[in-house]
Design an enzyme around this catalytic site. Structure first.
Site, PDB file in Angstrom:
ATOM      1  N   LYS A  89     -41.908  -5.120 -19.666  1.00  0.00           N
ATOM      2  CA  LYS A  89     -42.470  -6.291 -20.343  1.00  0.00           C
ATOM      3  C   LYS A  89     -41.646  -7.527 -20.065  1.00  0.00           C
ATOM      4  CE  LYS A  89     -45.486  -7.599 -23.548  1.00  0.00           C
ATOM      5  NZ  LYS A  89     -45.755  -8.772 -22.680  1.00  0.00           N
ATOM      6  N   LYS A 149     -39.771  -9.531 -15.475  1.00  0.00           N
ATOM      7  CA  LYS A 149     -39.972 -10.983 -15.580  1.00  0.00           C
ATOM      8  C   LYS A 149     -40.625 -11.482 -14.300  1.00  0.00           C
ATOM      9  CE  LYS A 149     -38.887 -14.330 -18.492  1.00  0.00           C
ATOM     10  NZ  LYS A 149     -38.618 -14.188 -19.922  1.00  0.00           N
TER      11      LYS A 149
HETATM   12  N1  GLU Z   1     -41.281 -14.802 -22.330  1.00  0.00           N
HETATM   13  C1  GLU Z   1     -40.900 -14.295 -23.594  1.00  0.00           C
HETATM   14  C2  GLU Z   1     -39.451 -13.797 -23.564  1.00  0.00           C
HETATM   15  O1  GLU Z   1     -38.676 -14.223 -22.759  1.00  0.00           O
HETATM   16  C3  GLU Z   1     -41.877 -13.278 -24.133  1.00  0.00           C
HETATM   17  C4  GLU Z   1     -41.961 -11.999 -23.374  1.00  0.00           C
HETATM   18  C5  GLU Z   1     -43.098 -11.085 -23.837  1.00  0.00           C
HETATM   19  O2  GLU Z   1     -43.711 -11.344 -24.852  1.00  0.00           O
HETATM   20  O3  GLU Z   1     -43.293 -10.102 -23.129  1.00  0.00           O
HETATM   21  O4  GLU Z   1     -39.028 -13.053 -24.392  1.00  0.00           O
END
Ligand code: GLU
Length: 475
Positions: free
Chosen positions: A75, A111
């Site tokens: 995620k 990411k």
């Molecule tokens: N971009 C956000 C973070 O850095 C959310 C990541 C997500 O919800 O998967 O945590």
């Protein structure tokens, strides 16, 4: 060698923070596991052409890094920015692994990033670019509800997530869980209430929990309650805006300075966050806002006298160059990687408390987890129980009134007879998650004499969980 040459990259900074925590794990790990945990499992790079509105073609470069698959799906957000590079994406993927472990969200870390300035493109161009990037990622196996689930990050939001979800549905029409391939979608397209505010809300819940721990408040040199504390915040984007809004409107904190890309606004009596946000929306920055003092060198305002500093913008904002000048007693990392490894040492040695990014900004992924559960169970939280709860509450009120012979005051009647809806449940689940994680980090910190900062305590907590899962499941 010059100072610039010796500077650690973002991913090296994260690795150094992990190295610092590794010797303190309460679980014995086999040789090689520490290296495996730190290593980025895989990185996908793509370059693809997209036609612009004027008929010309532009080639875009993007990445998706998968840091650790000890839990699946992996995620993490997709970032759109002109400065994105592979090292940054790898560092942010690693932070996602640790972040999920800290808040007990059962995911690995990933990411994505795309080199693009969203301000330069029309909505139609953004849609074509996003759909094409999504297609590349889906076809390479880097987006799916079971393996890898993106979300918004800097430069992306519900609009982009909606396009990605639709693109996945087009390419995988037989996947019944298609909505679960991405989170942060608009509520009307498989999203969840409370996701947009989630990261800022999580920051608020963390600071509230800090003030419920008098021993930690004392450690930082602060005193009293959250109400009246002077807060400097850097970045009034989605995270900074919600954090500043909730802290000032609901908790009585004073936002004495807002730092943006084009300068800073200062008002010792406290800024009106909503008003400043409106100005930014209309003018593109803080310059020209007439109800507060404007300072052109916004970066220098990180060093202003205040109680709490919340960097909620970019990485590497507090470095060995300015760390010694920071006056805030509590630094709450709402952004990813705002304090470098070296700066962190300087702050901790100066007696500051730094609440680390991998914990502080985990509210976003926590609510993403709730959204993904909603998507794969195909039902809104509270749908089966709400009316039933209302009925039970109503009966309770009737019983109380019958037994006492009195009428229940309206405020109690309302609370008892209101069935709980999705937003209430999301906020309650988020609050519980952030509070539990804080308590765990604080417990590790206080029970370990050789640990002198909350970041190391948070990493110890995360690494222990990841190491246990890796050993149980094989790695
Ligand atoms: N971009 C956000 C973070 O850095 C959310 C990541 C997500 O919800 O998967 O945590």
């Amino acid at each position: 060698m010059t100072a610039a040459q010796t500077r650690l990259s973002f991913s090296q900074n994260v690795a150094r923070m992990v190295d610092k925590a590794m010797p303190h794990l309460d679980v014995e790990i086999p040789p090689g596991l520490a290296e495996q945990i730190k290593a980025c499992d895989k990185v996908f790079q793509t370059q693809f052409p997209v036609q612009m509105d004027d008929g010309s073609y532009r080639t875009f470069t993007g990445w998706r890094a998968v840091h650790n698959e000890h839990r699946l799906p992996t995620k993490g957000g997709i970032r759109y920015a002109i400065h994105v590079n592979q090292d940054e994406v790898v560092a942010l993927a690693a932070l996602m692994t640790y972040k999920c472990a800290i808040v007990d969200v059962p995911y690995g870390g990933s990411k994505g990033g795309l080199i693009i300035d969203p301000k330069e493109h029309s909505e139609a161009e953004m849609e074509r670019v996003t759909r094409r990037f999504a297609r590349e990622l889906i076809e390479a196996g880097y987006i799916s509800p079971a393996a890898n689930v993106p979300a918004p990050d800097m430069g992306t939001g519900g609009r982009e997530m909606g396009w990605i979800a639709d693109q996945y549905r087009i390419l995988r029409p037989n996947d019944i869980d298609h909505f679960g391939c991405v989170t942060g979608k608009p509520v009307s397209s498989g999203g969840i209430r409370g996701r947009v505010e989630a990261t800022g809300r999580g920051v608020q819940f963390v600071i509230r929990e800090f003030f419920r721990h008098p021993e930690d408040v004392k450690l930082s040199g602060l005193a009293g309650e959250l109400e009246g504390q002077r807060v400097v915040i850097q970045g009034l984007g989605n995270v900074g805006y919600h954090a500043a809004k909730f802290l000032s409107e609901e908790d009585g904190a004073k936002i004495t300075c807002i730092i943006e890309w084009d300068g800073a606004l200062v008002d010792d009596a406290g800024l009106n966050v909503e008003d400043v946000r409106q100005h930014i929306n209309e003018q593109g920055g803080v310059k020209g806002y007439s109800k507060a003092k404007y300072i052109e060198d916004g970066h220098s305002c990180l060093e202003l006298d205040c109680d709490i500093l919340i960097p909620a913008a970019l990485e590497s904002q507090i470095t060995s160059d300015n760390a010694a000048n920071i006056k805030a007693k509590l630094i709450v990392e709402a952004a990813n990687g705002p304090v470098t490894f070296e700066a962190d040492q300087i702050l901790v040695e100066a007696g500051k408390v730094v609440l680390p990014d991998a914990f502080v900004n985990a509210g976003g992924v926590t609510v993403s987890y709730f959204e993904w559960i909603k998507n794969i169970t195909h039902i809104r939280f509270g749908r089966m129980t709400r009316r039933h709860e209302e009925f039970r509450g109503q009966r309770m009120v009737e019983a109380l009134e019958m037994l006492t012979g009195q009428t229940l005051p309206d405020e109690y009647r309302k609370d008892l007879t209101n069935g709980v809806g999705e937003l209430d449940l999301v906020r309650s689940g988020l609050d519980d998650t952030m509070r539990n994680a804080y308590q765990e980090i604080s417990r590790v910190y206080h029970s370990n004499d050789s640990v002198n900062d909350f970041r190391t305590a948070a990493f110890i907590s995360a690494l222990q969980k990841i190491a246990r899962t890796s050993m149980e499941m094989g790695f």
